[in-house]
Enzyme design. Structure first.
Site, PDB file in Angstrom:
ATOM      1  N   ARG A  29       0.816  -1.222   0.000  1.00  0.00           N
ATOM      2  CA  ARG A  29       0.000   0.000   0.000  1.00  0.00           C
ATOM      3  C   ARG A  29       0.843   1.264   0.000  1.00  0.00           C
ATOM      4  O   ARG A  29       0.505   2.245   0.662  1.00  0.00           O
ATOM      5  CB  ARG A  29      -0.947   0.031   1.221  1.00  0.00           C
ATOM      6  CG  ARG A  29      -2.029  -1.006   1.186  1.00  0.00           C
ATOM      7  CD  ARG A  29      -3.177  -0.558   0.284  1.00  0.00           C
ATOM      8  NE  ARG A  29      -4.121  -1.649   0.095  1.00  0.00           N
ATOM      9  CZ  ARG A  29      -5.241  -1.785   0.775  1.00  0.00           C
ATOM     10  NH1 ARG A  29      -5.577  -0.906   1.663  1.00  0.00           N
ATOM     11  NH2 ARG A  29      -6.040  -2.795   0.537  1.00  0.00           N
ATOM     12  N   ARG A  33      -4.162   6.200   0.630  1.00  0.00           N
ATOM     13  CA  ARG A  33      -4.745   7.367   1.292  1.00  0.00           C
ATOM     14  C   ARG A  33      -3.794   8.211   2.133  1.00  0.00           C
ATOM     15  O   ARG A  33      -4.097   9.346   2.447  1.00  0.00           O
ATOM     16  CB  ARG A  33      -5.931   6.920   2.153  1.00  0.00           C
ATOM     17  CG  ARG A  33      -7.242   7.002   1.394  1.00  0.00           C
ATOM     18  CD  ARG A  33      -8.406   6.649   2.270  1.00  0.00           C
ATOM     19  NE  ARG A  33      -8.265   5.276   2.757  1.00  0.00           N
ATOM     20  CZ  ARG A  33      -8.974   4.760   3.749  1.00  0.00           C
ATOM     21  NH1 ARG A  33      -9.854   5.498   4.383  1.00  0.00           N
ATOM     22  NH2 ARG A  33      -8.794   3.505   4.109  1.00  0.00           N
ATOM     23  N   ASP A  79      -6.726  -3.538  -7.381  1.00  0.00           N
ATOM     24  CA  ASP A  79      -7.218  -4.116  -6.130  1.00  0.00           C
ATOM     25  C   ASP A  79      -7.452  -5.600  -6.356  1.00  0.00           C
ATOM     26  O   ASP A  79      -7.662  -6.028  -7.493  1.00  0.00           O
ATOM     27  CB  ASP A  79      -8.526  -3.453  -5.689  1.00  0.00           C
ATOM     28  CG  ASP A  79      -8.849  -3.817  -4.245  1.00  0.00           C
ATOM     29  OD1 ASP A  79      -8.261  -3.201  -3.341  1.00  0.00           O
ATOM     30  OD2 ASP A  79      -9.643  -4.751  -4.021  1.00  0.00           O
ATOM     31  N   TYR A 155     -14.279 -12.941   0.401  1.00  0.00           N
ATOM     32  CA  TYR A 155     -15.029 -11.696   0.131  1.00  0.00           C
ATOM     33  C   TYR A 155     -16.298 -11.989  -0.671  1.00  0.00           C
ATOM     34  O   TYR A 155     -17.335 -11.370  -0.460  1.00  0.00           O
ATOM     35  CB  TYR A 155     -14.166 -10.702  -0.645  1.00  0.00           C
ATOM     36  CG  TYR A 155     -13.201  -9.931   0.228  1.00  0.00           C
ATOM     37  CD1 TYR A 155     -13.641  -8.873   1.030  1.00  0.00           C
ATOM     38  CD2 TYR A 155     -11.843 -10.242   0.264  1.00  0.00           C
ATOM     39  CE1 TYR A 155     -12.757  -8.163   1.833  1.00  0.00           C
ATOM     40  CE2 TYR A 155     -10.955  -9.534   1.062  1.00  0.00           C
ATOM     41  CZ  TYR A 155     -11.428  -8.491   1.847  1.00  0.00           C
ATOM     42  OH  TYR A 155     -10.567  -7.794   2.638  1.00  0.00           O
TER      43      TYR A 155
HETATM   44  O1  1CP Z   1       0.129   0.374  -3.192  1.00  0.00           O
HETATM   45  C1  1CP Z   1      -0.428  -0.730  -3.248  1.00  0.00           C
HETATM   46  O2  1CP Z   1      -0.211  -1.645  -2.430  1.00  0.00           O
HETATM   47  C2  1CP Z   1      -1.261  -1.001  -4.483  1.00  0.00           C
HETATM   48  C3  1CP Z   1      -2.601  -1.197  -4.479  1.00  0.00           C
HETATM   49  C4  1CP Z   1      -3.484  -2.141  -3.678  1.00  0.00           C
HETATM   50  C5  1CP Z   1      -3.310  -3.489  -3.315  1.00  0.00           C
HETATM   51  C6  1CP Z   1      -2.080  -4.347  -3.503  1.00  0.00           C
HETATM   52  C7  1CP Z   1      -4.780  -1.775  -3.248  1.00  0.00           C
HETATM   53  C8  1CP Z   1      -5.352  -0.441  -3.419  1.00  0.00           C
HETATM   54  N1  1CP Z   1      -5.390  -2.866  -2.714  1.00  0.00           N
HETATM   55  C9  1CP Z   1      -4.519  -3.926  -2.722  1.00  0.00           C
HETATM   56  C10 1CP Z   1      -4.754  -5.290  -2.263  1.00  0.00           C
HETATM   57  C11 1CP Z   1      -5.910  -5.591  -1.402  1.00  0.00           C
HETATM   58  N2  1CP Z   1      -7.204  -5.116  -1.466  1.00  0.00           N
HETATM   59  C12 1CP Z   1      -5.881  -6.555  -0.371  1.00  0.00           C
HETATM   60  C13 1CP Z   1      -4.679  -7.398  -0.052  1.00  0.00           C
HETATM   61  C14 1CP Z   1      -3.745  -6.698   0.846  1.00  0.00           C
HETATM   62  C15 1CP Z   1      -4.220  -6.499   2.243  1.00  0.00           C
HETATM   63  O3  1CP Z   1      -4.391  -7.496   2.963  1.00  0.00           O
HETATM   64  O4  1CP Z   1      -4.390  -5.338   2.621  1.00  0.00           O
HETATM   65  C16 1CP Z   1      -7.151  -6.611   0.215  1.00  0.00           C
HETATM   66  C17 1CP Z   1      -7.601  -7.499   1.366  1.00  0.00           C
HETATM   67  C18 1CP Z   1      -7.988  -5.700  -0.492  1.00  0.00           C
HETATM   68  C19 1CP Z   1      -9.432  -5.459  -0.269  1.00  0.00           C
HETATM   69  C20 1CP Z   1      -9.659  -4.039   0.000  1.00  0.00           C
HETATM   70  N3  1CP Z   1      -9.647  -3.067  -0.961  1.00  0.00           N
HETATM   71  C21 1CP Z   1      -9.826  -3.413   1.250  1.00  0.00           C
HETATM   72  C22 1CP Z   1      -9.834  -4.116   2.607  1.00  0.00           C
HETATM   73  C23 1CP Z   1     -11.236  -4.236   3.062  1.00  0.00           C
HETATM   74  C24 1CP Z   1     -11.437  -5.034   4.316  1.00  0.00           C
HETATM   75  O5  1CP Z   1     -11.514  -4.428   5.374  1.00  0.00           O
HETATM   76  O6  1CP Z   1     -11.540  -6.256   4.241  1.00  0.00           O
HETATM   77  C25 1CP Z   1      -9.948  -2.039   1.016  1.00  0.00           C
HETATM   78  C26 1CP Z   1     -10.183  -0.950   2.004  1.00  0.00           C
HETATM   79  C27 1CP Z   1      -9.816  -1.837  -0.387  1.00  0.00           C
HETATM   80  C28 1CP Z   1      -9.815  -0.542  -1.125  1.00  0.00           C
HETATM   81  C29 1CP Z   1      -8.492  -0.081  -1.542  1.00  0.00           C
HETATM   82  N4  1CP Z   1      -7.608  -0.819  -2.316  1.00  0.00           N
HETATM   83  C30 1CP Z   1      -6.488  -0.058  -2.574  1.00  0.00           C
HETATM   84  C31 1CP Z   1      -6.674   1.214  -1.952  1.00  0.00           C
HETATM   85  C32 1CP Z   1      -5.707   2.366  -2.029  1.00  0.00           C
HETATM   86  C33 1CP Z   1      -7.925   1.192  -1.304  1.00  0.00           C
HETATM   87  C34 1CP Z   1      -8.578   2.310  -0.532  1.00  0.00           C
HETATM   88  C35 1CP Z   1      -9.619   2.918  -1.378  1.00  0.00           C
HETATM   89  C36 1CP Z   1      -9.975   4.299  -0.974  1.00  0.00           C
HETATM   90  O7  1CP Z   1      -9.345   5.239  -1.448  1.00  0.00           O
HETATM   91  O8  1CP Z   1     -10.897   4.440  -0.172  1.00  0.00           O
END
Ligand code: 1CP
Length: 354
Positions: A29, A33, A79, A155
């Site tokens: 990440r 944000r 994502d 999910y």
């Molecule tokens: O910089 C990076 O790492 C690149 C982008 C990236 C990656 C690798 C994003 C952007 N998401 C992911 C992977 C991802 N998405 C995972 C695996 C990693 C981890 O365990 O964190 C998971 C579980 C998700 C699912 C997801 N997408 C969540 C988690 C939800 C939950 O509570 O179960 C969330 C909040 C997102 C949205 C998301 N994805 C990425 C970003 C920057 C965001 C936030 C979106 C926003 O701006 O609100």
């Protein structure tokens, strides 16, 4: 005549088993944000998935952290939930609440999934990879990624992110054959998706099984280890040169069974894994390159807390091929200056550690 030496590619070198000093670094990440330039772009987009499916925006977001910091890897901005979306599941991101999906909890719902044409629907992601490969500085490796079948299925069945994924676990325990069908079709989709990313220019792959840690041992073996074996066997046939990093987050001692069974180059360690244990059990006994596992909270706090954790990790990982990273993603309230602080610690401490 150009006499400049070929640029070093520290991340690829470490993943191929060389000890690189200081260790290469990228952050889960690293786009997101905590960066004001991410928030500015996000505020202009209609929805989060638009960011993932618009190559102009996705390239820009992938490059934002690279412009700010001397990182060794750039992760594709996307994502994990683009795969359920490409399978025909309605996915939306609710501000402040995370993802919402139309739950897949029956044989009919599984059979309705659109298995054909998945690669075509994910074309914008591959276009992002192609453009990134052209735009990245030569020393920065391009990292593609995917969610793994268990986490994606979790999910899809649950319909949202939850603390324990009880609905998904109930479904898997009650109807293992049906759940197995879902896992099988995801295994196929993930294999194809990863191969297509490599064909578009990804040089490293990271596999996120973010919810591996909620499963008991028998289900961990069946829904996490076995699909990973199949995906790695498939990638090994199609693209044997590409190093793969697996992240079965929360697996505990299951990391070792995973390491013994799955032919990945590297394992990403979550914050709870003991580094001396990982050094012995995963690096020395199983030959895996290790990545991790700085506590994202230490990065958010900065100062002495951050310096102390960086030192501890570098000392324990001395003389091993190692990739510095967090144990989970950058927290949204992390001051961007702390990332610069972390990188300067790595430069100064990393040099004297060996
Ligand atoms: O910089 C990076 O790492 C690149 C982008 C990236 C990656 C690798 C994003 C952007 N998401 C992911 C992977 C991802 N998405 C995972 C695996 C990693 C981890 O365990 O964190 C998971 C579980 C998700 C699912 C997801 N997408 C969540 C988690 C939800 C939950 O509570 O179960 C969330 C909040 C997102 C949205 C998301 N994805 C990425 C970003 C920057 C965001 C936030 C979106 C926003 O701006 O609100």
């Amino acid at each position: 005549m150009d006499r400049s030496p070929a640029p070093r590619r520290p991340l690829l070198e470490a993943l191929r088993g060389r000890v690189v000093t200081p260790p290469p670094v990228w952050l889960m990440r690293q786009a997101g944000r905590y960066l004001p330039e991410y928030r500015a772009l996000r505020a202009r987009a209609r929805g989060f998935l638009e960011l993932c499916f618009d190559p102009d925006l996705a390239v820009e977001l992938s490059l934002q952290p690279i412009r700010r910091y001397p990182l060794d890897g750039a992760i594709l901005f996307s994502d994990i939930l683009v795969i359920p979306h490409a399978l025909g599941v309605r996915v939306r991101f609710v501000e402040g609440e995370g993802p919402r999906l139309d739950p897949v909890r029956s044989a009919e719902a599984i059979r309705r999934l659109r298995r054909e044409g998945v690669r075509e629907r994910l074309q914008p992601v591959f276009e992002t990879v192609r453009r990134l490969r052209e735009e990245l500085p030569a020393g920065v490796a391009l990292i593609g990624f995917s969610g793994m079948p268990w986490t994606l299925a979790a999910y899809m069945v649950e319909g949202a992110g939850t603390r324990e994924f009880l609905e998904a676990r109930r479904f898997a325990r009650a109807c293992p054959d049906l759940f197995g069908e879902l896992i099988d079709l995801l295994t196929q989709a993930v294999s194809d998706y990863l191969a297509a990313q490599v064909e578009a220019g990804a040089e490293v792959l990271q596999l996120f099984d973010s919810w591996a840690g909620v499963l008991p041992e028998d289900e961990f073996d069946r829904w996490v280890v076995a699909p990973a074996r199949r995906i790695l066997a498939d990638l090994g046939r199609r693209h044997p040169e590409v190093p793969v990093i697996a992240f079965p987050r929360g697996a505990g001692t299951g990391y070792r069974r995973f390491a013994e069974a799955v032919s990945v180059a590297a394992l990403a360690l979550d914050t709870t894994v003991s580094l001396p244990w990982a050094r012995r059990a995963l690096a020395l006994d199983c030959g895996k390159v290790l990545q991790g596992n700085l506590d994202p909270v230490a990065l958010a706090v900065g100062g002495a807390a951050l310096a102390g954790q960086v030192r501890r990790i570098l000392e324990t990982m001395q003389n091993l091929p190692f990739v510095f990273n967090l144990g989970h993603g950058v927290l949204p309230d992390t001051p961007p200056s702390h990332v610069a602080e972390l990188l300067s610690h790595l430069q100064s401490m990393g040099r004297c550690a060996n």
